[in-house]
Design an enzyme around this catalytic site. Structure first.
Site, short mmCIF file in Angstrom:
data_model
loop_
_atom_site.label_atom_id
_atom_site.label_comp_id
_atom_site.label_asym_id
_atom_site.label_seq_id
_atom_site.Cartn_x
_atom_site.Cartn_y
_atom_site.Cartn_z
N CYS A 14 0.84 -1.20 0.00
CA CYS A 14 0.00 0.00 0.00
C CYS A 14 0.88 1.25 0.00
O CYS A 14 2.10 1.17 0.04
CB CYS A 14 -0.92 0.01 1.21
SG CYS A 14 -0.04 0.12 2.78
N ASP A 415 9.09 28.70 -31.45
CA ASP A 415 10.20 29.16 -32.27
C ASP A 415 9.73 29.02 -33.73
O ASP A 415 8.83 28.22 -34.01
CB ASP A 415 11.43 28.29 -32.00
CG ASP A 415 12.56 28.57 -32.97
OD1 ASP A 415 12.93 29.75 -33.10
OD2 ASP A 415 13.03 27.61 -33.61
N ASP A 614 13.44 23.62 -31.37
CA ASP A 614 14.08 22.45 -31.96
C ASP A 614 15.09 21.80 -31.03
O ASP A 614 15.75 20.83 -31.40
CB ASP A 614 14.74 22.81 -33.30
CG ASP A 614 15.83 23.86 -33.15
OD1 ASP A 614 16.26 24.13 -32.00
OD2 ASP A 614 16.25 24.42 -34.17
N ASP A 618 17.55 26.56 -28.90
CA ASP A 618 16.48 27.04 -28.02
C ASP A 618 16.60 26.52 -26.59
O ASP A 618 15.65 26.65 -25.81
CB ASP A 618 15.12 26.63 -28.60
CG ASP A 618 14.90 27.20 -29.99
OD1 ASP A 618 15.22 28.37 -30.19
OD2 ASP A 618 14.42 26.46 -30.86
#
Length: 728
Positions: A14, A415, A614, A618
């Site tokens: 549990c 972008d 990409d 970035d």
């Protein structure tokens, strides 16, 4: 030196079990971070190798009373088989007990020495089937905690030992026994555990499917001969032959041949991809038609498939922020239940004047119905299925936090280059001037660009090559940054560039309106002059991806504010934005890569932001965003800066990822609601709150069945996610 290891743990029942192990590990010297996942039975531990060891971690877990297996992907087949055996054993003994105590008396029948018969039948159930709960409860007691095992052990023992005492002292205790309560309870609980293990196994099917994709052998060329070897013997640089219908063994680059490849298992894309010499192929994809020979570039753990498996595993093992609430609740839940059960027992017996048997029934029912199994499974099972569904559709979600955070997104910033556009400029228009023709314009432009490495040069030379123009080499070449190119060919001076270059060399232009029109369409225009005579215009553009406009429309229908961040000048950026449906006021132009993160910060002042790029230039913006989404063609899925990787390189999958997040969080909330609701209703009913008004008292056996059902229902609700289809 930080080290990371995964340990498989058997014996967790549990949320309080996993919370207890996690808490103990995190408080141990040298451990930086430990996360224990009940759904995968796995502990992921980061620790300082100078201060502690993996063996020390194993000892800590085993001292808590749990069994540690080894690294790897959980295989709960052994546990399922064991639980199934225990259930069948318990069922065979419990059914006769139930018949003797409950069914036969209804027809006035009786079994001689029925109490002794039930004792003989109930004892193996109590101590063989219940052994796992006793050992778990004892381990918890030694570490001064309580778990589900504690509840089951105390609850069933109360019924069993009271009945045993009744046989010894029938006159004092009334002679009625409750062996059926303890035996049937344990049968229901083990049934629940068995079904839970089966459904948990189904939740991790995405990993099993991915791991089963890789072929076992490869045909390689060694010493000029074709030989078949195990895939584990393939080395980088091997030349591998793949025939029609065969699976591609590892990642590589085609050196000969032409074919189409079914990449649906990796990307989710149903249409086979055409592959020629120089193209990348990915291991586990299926070669459809032609024979190819390729050079192995990535093997073993470096292949795309293995990186995907690793990312999905890590996501399934991570914890969503909402799960921390469940973990905190479960750490206090079991002790609270024991107190409630004792209080209810005392209240009915000493205050309300009920019999000992009545009060004991209340005590056992409260202990059993409150087991917090469903609470511990609510979040991780949904995360497992959600990340698995993402992987099946080419959406790799790196962690539960990203999956949960994606549904909070209010703004999506894209972008431009390589994200909304293809990232590969193409010639779109050739306009001949002053009596020249298009072929002549293209020929001169190609001669000028032959020595250039500028992206525009590649587009012009590609166009010339497609029209089978033989491009001669210029006798001289000079690139002027920000202006263009000056080249010489056969005593002719070729000028190729912008208006500034033409002005400097006295070239007079008369087609300014045409240039403005083309630039207004988001195209870059270069002017061609031979001598001082302009003979043509060439427009180059980076074409939009086929789904870019649709992706923006879908996001807007989802009530997301969409922005575009680009390094292009404002005129070009806004022209592209207009084509895809982004409002001009939502365009940030002339933004250098290192400033994109600051632009994301500005947007974050208004809400949660996802940035889509990409994954290369970035990286700062991807890291700054609340959720970084990288579009990758499937060759580098382990982009560290992004939280979500879209293998198909398709902007439409941005909306699909957000939709999957919404759906998963919805399932998590449903699971948590039912888990909390079940206990908040079940405990008072078991404690007897309805008895004064209706005369209803919850039978402990029904409580056991309800507890088992609650766990299975939560996992089953998560498994329904396997039918999910993105609404895009």
């Amino acid at each position: 030196m930080k080290t990371k290891t995964d340990l498989l743990i058997n014996g967790m029942h549990c949320a309080s079990c996993s919370t207890r192990i996690e808490k103990t590990l995190n408080s141990s010297a040298g451990v930086a971070k430990a996360a224990v996942n009940l759904a995968t039975n796995k502990a992921t531990i980061e620790f300082d190798g100078k201060l502690t060891t993996k063996e020390a971690m194993i000892q800590i877990i085993e001292k808590l009373g749990y069994e540690v297996a080894d690294d790897g992907t959980p295989d709960n087949g052994k546990e399922i088989k064991k639980l199934r055996g225990l259930f069948i054993f318990s069922l065979w003994l419990s059914v006769p007990i139930f018949m003797v105590s409950m069914i036969l008396p209804m027809f006035g029948a009786a079994v001689p020495y029925e109490s002794m018969v039930m004792l003989v039948l109930a004892t193996p159930v109590q101590f063989i089937v219940g052994y796992r709960f006793y050992t778990g409860a004892w381990s918890a007691l030694k570490s001064k905690t309580a778990t589900m095992d504690t509840l089951v052990a105390i609850g069933t023992s109360a019924a069993y030992f009271y009945s045993f005492a009744t046989i010894l002292f029938p006159e004092q205790l009334g002679g009625h026994v409750y062996f059926e309560t303890s035996a049937v309870l344990l049968t229901f609980i083990v049934l629940g555990k068995w079904l839970e293990a089966v459904t948990k196994g189904k939740a991790s099917e995405a990993i099993k499917k991915l791991m089963g994709l890789q072929p076992k052998t490869a045909i390689v060329i060694r010493k000029g001969k074709e030989i078949t070897i195990p895939i584990s013997d393939v080395v980088a640089g091997d030349l591998i032959i793949v025939k029609p219908g065969q699976k591609i063994p590892v990642d590589g680059i085609i050196v000969s041949g032409h074919t189409s490849v079914d990449e649906s298992m990796i990307t989710g894309e149903s249409i086979p991809a055409e592959k020629i010499k120089g193209d990348l192929v990915v291991g586990a994809t299926i070669n459809k038609h032609g024979s190819i020979t390729f050079k192995a570039t990535k093997i073993g753990k470096d292949t795309v498939l293995n990186q995907i498996v690793r990312l999905v595993e890590e996501a399934q093992e991570s914890k969503a922020p909402v799960q921390r609430l469940a973990d905190r609740v479960s750490s206090y839940f079991v002790p609270a239940v024991i107190l409630i059960a004792l209080f209810s027992f005392g209240l009915w017996l000493f205050v309300l004047g009920q019999t000992f048997v009545f009060s004991l029934t209340v005590f056992v029912a409260v202990m059993i119905i409150a087991c917090p199994c469903s609470l511990g499974l609510a979040t991780p099972t949904a995360i497992m299925v959600g990340t698995g569904k993402g992987a099946e559709n080419g959406i790799l979600i790196k962690g539960a936090e990203a999956l949960e955070n994606a549904h909070k997104i209010t703004t999506v910033a894209f972008d431009k280059t390589g994200t909304l556009t293809q990232g590969k400029p193409k010639v779109t228009d050739i306009i001949a001037l002053n009596g020249s023709d298009q072929r002549e314009v293209l020929t001169y432009a190609a001669i000028a660009e032959k020595g250039s490495e500028h992206p525009l040069a590649g587009a012009i030379l590609e166009m010339a090559n497609s029209q089978k123009i033989k491009v001669a080499a210029a006798s001289s070449f000079k690139a002027i940054p920000g202006h263009g190119i000056i080249a010489k060919h056969k005593n002719e001076t070729i000028l190729l560039g912008n208006g500034k270059l033409m002005d400097e060399h006295g070239v007079k232009l008369s087609k300014i309106s045409v240039i403005n029109k083309l630039e207004g369409e988001g195209k870059t225009v270069v002017i061609l002059a031979v001598g001082k005579k302009p003979i043509g215009l060439i427009a180059v553009a980076d074409p939009l991806k086929a789904t870019s406009k649709e992706a923006i429309n879908v996001l807007r229908r989802m009530n997301k504010e969409v922005w575009m961040i680009s390094g292009d000048n404002e005129r070009t950026a806004k022209a592209i934005a207009k084509q895809v449906g982004i409002a001009p006021e939502n365009v940030m132009a002339s933004v250098l890569p290192h400033n994109k993160a600051n632009k994301i910060k500005e947007l974050q002042k208004k809400g949660s932001v996802a940035f889509v790029g990409d994954g290369i230039n970035d990286a700062p913006a991807l890291a700054q965003a609340d959720v970084g989404i990288a579009l990758g063609a499937g060759t580098d899925v382990a982009m560290e800066s992004a939280q979500i990787v879209l293998i198909k390189n398709d902007p439409l999958d941005v909306a699909a990822a957000i939709d999957l997040s919404n759906y998963t969080v919805k399932k998590i909330r449903q699971n948590l609601f039912w888990a909390f609701f079940y206990n908040s209703i079940g405990i008072p009913v078991a404690a007897g709150v309805l008895y004064p008004f209706t005369g209803f008292l919850l039978n402990p056996m029904i409580a056991g069945a309800a507890m088992a059902f609650s766990s299975v229902s939560v996992v089953s609700n998560s498994l329904l996610m396997r039918r999910y289809k993105a609404k895009t």
